[in-house]
Design a protein around this motif. Structure first.
Motif, PDB file in Angstrom:
ATOM      1  N   ASP A   2       0.844  -1.200   0.000  1.00  0.00           N
ATOM      2  CA  ASP A   2       0.000   0.000   0.000  1.00  0.00           C
ATOM      3  C   ASP A   2       0.872   1.239   0.000  1.00  0.00           C
ATOM      4  OD1 ASP A   2      -2.770  -1.137   0.437  1.00  0.00           O
ATOM      5  OD2 ASP A   2      -1.759  -1.944   2.203  1.00  0.00           O
ATOM      6  N   TYR A   3       0.415   2.265  -0.739  1.00  0.00           N
ATOM      7  CA  TYR A   3       1.080   3.561  -0.747  1.00  0.00           C
ATOM      8  C   TYR A   3       0.071   4.623  -0.331  1.00  0.00           C
ATOM      9  CZ  TYR A   3       4.540   0.998  -3.437  1.00  0.00           C
ATOM     10  OH  TYR A   3       5.472   0.075  -3.841  1.00  0.00           O
ATOM     11  N   PHE A   4       0.422   5.411   0.673  1.00  0.00           N
ATOM     12  CA  PHE A   4      -0.455   6.449   1.183  1.00  0.00           C
ATOM     13  C   PHE A   4       0.173   7.802   0.860  1.00  0.00           C
ATOM     14  CE2 PHE A   4      -0.815   2.813   4.191  1.00  0.00           C
ATOM     15  CZ  PHE A   4      -2.082   2.399   3.816  1.00  0.00           C
ATOM     16  N   LEU A   5      -0.373   8.468  -0.129  1.00  0.00           N
ATOM     17  CA  LEU A   5       0.216   9.720  -0.611  1.00  0.00           C
ATOM     18  C   LEU A   5       0.114  10.836   0.416  1.00  0.00           C
ATOM     19  CD1 LEU A   5      -1.068   9.701  -4.312  1.00  0.00           C
ATOM     20  CD2 LEU A   5       1.149   8.951  -3.422  1.00  0.00           C
ATOM     21  N   GLU A   6      -1.019  10.927   1.116  1.00  0.00           N
ATOM     22  CA  GLU A   6      -1.206  12.014   2.076  1.00  0.00           C
ATOM     23  C   GLU A   6      -0.225  11.898   3.238  1.00  0.00           C
ATOM     24  OE1 GLU A   6      -5.243  12.204   3.326  1.00  0.00           O
ATOM     25  OE2 GLU A   6      -6.040  12.444   1.293  1.00  0.00           O
ATOM     26  N   GLN A   7      -0.030  10.709   3.726  1.00  0.00           N
ATOM     27  CA  GLN A   7       0.879  10.500   4.849  1.00  0.00           C
ATOM     28  C   GLN A   7       2.323  10.305   4.409  1.00  0.00           C
ATOM     29  OE1 GLN A   7      -0.332   7.409   7.524  1.00  0.00           O
ATOM     30  NE2 GLN A   7      -2.000   8.617   8.360  1.00  0.00           N
ATOM     31  N   LYS A   8       2.534  10.210   3.086  1.00  0.00           N
ATOM     32  CA  LYS A   8       3.868   9.919   2.546  1.00  0.00           C
ATOM     33  C   LYS A   8       4.439   8.669   3.209  1.00  0.00           C
ATOM     34  CE  LYS A   8       4.789  14.757   1.465  1.00  0.00           C
ATOM     35  NZ  LYS A   8       5.685  15.927   1.667  1.00  0.00           N
ATOM     36  N   LYS A   9       3.600   7.650   3.219  1.00  0.00           N
ATOM     37  CA  LYS A   9       3.942   6.404   3.901  1.00  0.00           C
ATOM     38  C   LYS A   9       3.595   5.223   3.009  1.00  0.00           C
ATOM     39  CE  LYS A   9       1.202   4.669   7.086  1.00  0.00           C
ATOM     40  NZ  LYS A   9       0.458   4.452   8.344  1.00  0.00           N
ATOM     41  N   SER A  10       4.334   4.158   3.140  1.00  0.00           N
ATOM     42  CA  SER A  10       4.025   2.929   2.420  1.00  0.00           C
ATOM     43  C   SER A  10       4.155   1.758   3.372  1.00  0.00           C
ATOM     44  CB  SER A  10       4.969   2.752   1.224  1.00  0.00           C
ATOM     45  OG  SER A  10       6.313   2.759   1.652  1.00  0.00           O
ATOM     46  N   GLN A  11       3.458   0.679   3.055  1.00  0.00           N
ATOM     47  CA  GLN A  11       3.560  -0.509   3.884  1.00  0.00           C
ATOM     48  C   GLN A  11       3.478  -1.756   3.029  1.00  0.00           C
ATOM     49  OE1 GLN A  11       0.313  -0.650   6.719  1.00  0.00           O
ATOM     50  NE2 GLN A  11      -1.131  -1.425   5.223  1.00  0.00           N
ATOM     51  N   CYS A  12       4.144  -2.792   3.498  1.00  0.00           N
ATOM     52  CA  CYS A  12       4.101  -4.090   2.842  1.00  0.00           C
ATOM     53  C   CYS A  12       3.710  -5.127   3.889  1.00  0.00           C
ATOM     54  CB  CYS A  12       5.458  -4.437   2.232  1.00  0.00           C
ATOM     55  SG  CYS A  12       5.546  -6.102   1.526  1.00  0.00           S
ATOM     56  N   HIS A  13       2.695  -5.904   3.585  1.00  0.00           N
ATOM     57  CA  HIS A  13       2.216  -6.924   4.505  1.00  0.00           C
ATOM     58  C   HIS A  13       2.437  -8.285   3.871  1.00  0.00           C
ATOM     59  CE1 HIS A  13      -1.193  -8.109   7.529  1.00  0.00           C
ATOM     60  NE2 HIS A  13      -0.065  -8.764   7.724  1.00  0.00           N
ATOM     61  N   VAL A  14       3.209  -9.129   4.527  1.00  0.00           N
ATOM     62  CA  VAL A  14       3.444 -10.499   4.060  1.00  0.00           C
ATOM     63  C   VAL A  14       3.100 -11.450   5.198  1.00  0.00           C
ATOM     64  CG1 VAL A  14       5.212  -9.873   2.376  1.00  0.00           C
ATOM     65  CG2 VAL A  14       5.901 -10.409   4.698  1.00  0.00           C
ATOM     66  N   PHE A  15       2.392 -12.511   4.885  1.00  0.00           N
ATOM     67  CA  PHE A  15       2.038 -13.450   5.939  1.00  0.00           C
ATOM     68  C   PHE A  15       1.747 -14.836   5.363  1.00  0.00           C
ATOM     69  CE2 PHE A  15      -1.749 -11.161   4.654  1.00  0.00           C
ATOM     70  CZ  PHE A  15      -2.743 -12.128   4.558  1.00  0.00           C
ATOM     71  N   SER A  16       1.929 -15.826   6.210  1.00  0.00           N
ATOM     72  CA  SER A  16       1.613 -17.202   5.834  1.00  0.00           C
ATOM     73  C   SER A  16       0.123 -17.427   6.030  1.00  0.00           C
ATOM     74  CB  SER A  16       2.426 -18.179   6.674  1.00  0.00           C
ATOM     75  OG  SER A  16       2.267 -17.921   8.060  1.00  0.00           O
TER      76      SER A  16
END
Length: 256
Positions: A78-92
């Motif tokens: 996910d990329y959040f333009l307003e917060q200038k933040k990104s996240q990657c979620h990986v799970f089994s």
């Protein structure tokens, strides 16, 4: 630790350079534990970075798990333009986690029967179909928290004037706590219209007073009364002076 045979790893990591991916898990964990035969994990990498051009895509992350010998792996970015933040979620998958936080529109679905608490967040609107997916993916959810300030594209008004709009009722059979204190008014309607959402009695709700006052038209709007009558406790953010109509509109609720 070299004799470990089973390992479960659940982390949220704030990083500055790169997301945690299959290569990291292989190099730093699996290769160092030769006796490991069961590895389950849920890792969310969060990065604050202005330049998104050099960040990996979902496909890039998936490629790092191509030769992973363990169970099914799910990933999304996910990329959040307003917060200038990104996240990657990986799970089994399947997961035995009791909670699932930071769910966005990129959530791929599935069945998570052990999850009891979830939180939703996005800078893009959550439509009714998204809540259908959520209720089906987390059938035993007890607590739901939502943050989204974007208006819905298909609001209740839109559905009312489009007779051919098929709106399946979202059912939350085990929900007891609903936190919608940081949302656009559309999501309050989403949960309080009984033609949109069904939940049992004794719901505890966290909400801003002014938002609830607007949505209920100063506690006079009849179409919301069925779900409002199921609310047993209301915790208000902000306003301390309440309308005299509030008590009659929530006849079963303790007001905090």
């Amino acid at each position: 630790m070299s004799n470990i045979e089973k390992l479960s790893l659940y982390l949220t990591i704030y990083i500055t350079d790169k997301f945690i991916d299959g290569n990291d898990l292989q190099k730093n964990i699996i290769d160092r534990l030769p006796q490991l035969n069961l590895f389950t994990f849920d890792i969310r990498s969060v990065m604050y970075k202005n330049d998104q051009m050099n960040l990996p895509s979902k496909k890039d992350i998936e490629e790092t798990f191509r030769d992973f010998q363990y169970t099914n792996i799910i990933s999304y970015v996910d990329y959040f333009l307003e917060q200038k933040k990104s996240q990657c979620h990986v799970f089994s998958y399947p997961s035995e986690m009791p909670y699932y936080v930071g769910i966005t529109n990129n959530f791929p679905g599935g069945l998570y029967q052990y999850v009891r608490f979830i939180s939703l967040y996005d800078e893009y609107s959550f439509e009714h179909e998204f809540f259908i997916k959520i209720s089906q993916s987390f059938p035993f959810m007890e607590k739901l928290s939502l943050i989204n300030y974007q208006s819905q594209k298909h609001t209740q008004s839109y559905k009312s004037i489009n007779d051919n709009y098929d709106s399946t009722i979202v059912k939350y059979n085990y929900l007891v706590t609903l936190d919608i204190g940081e949302v656009h008014d559309d999501y309050i309607e989403e949960f309080l219209f009984n033609t949109e959402t069904y939940f049992h009695n004794n719901i505890r709700i966290y909400i801003k007073y002014k938002s609830l006052e607007r949505v209920t038209h100063n506690f006079t709007r009849d179409v919301l009364r069925i779900n409002c009558a199921k609310i047993s406790e209301i915790f208000f953010y902000g306003e301390k002076i309440y309308s005299k109509s509030l008590r009659d509109y929530f006849p079963c609720a303790i007001i905090h």
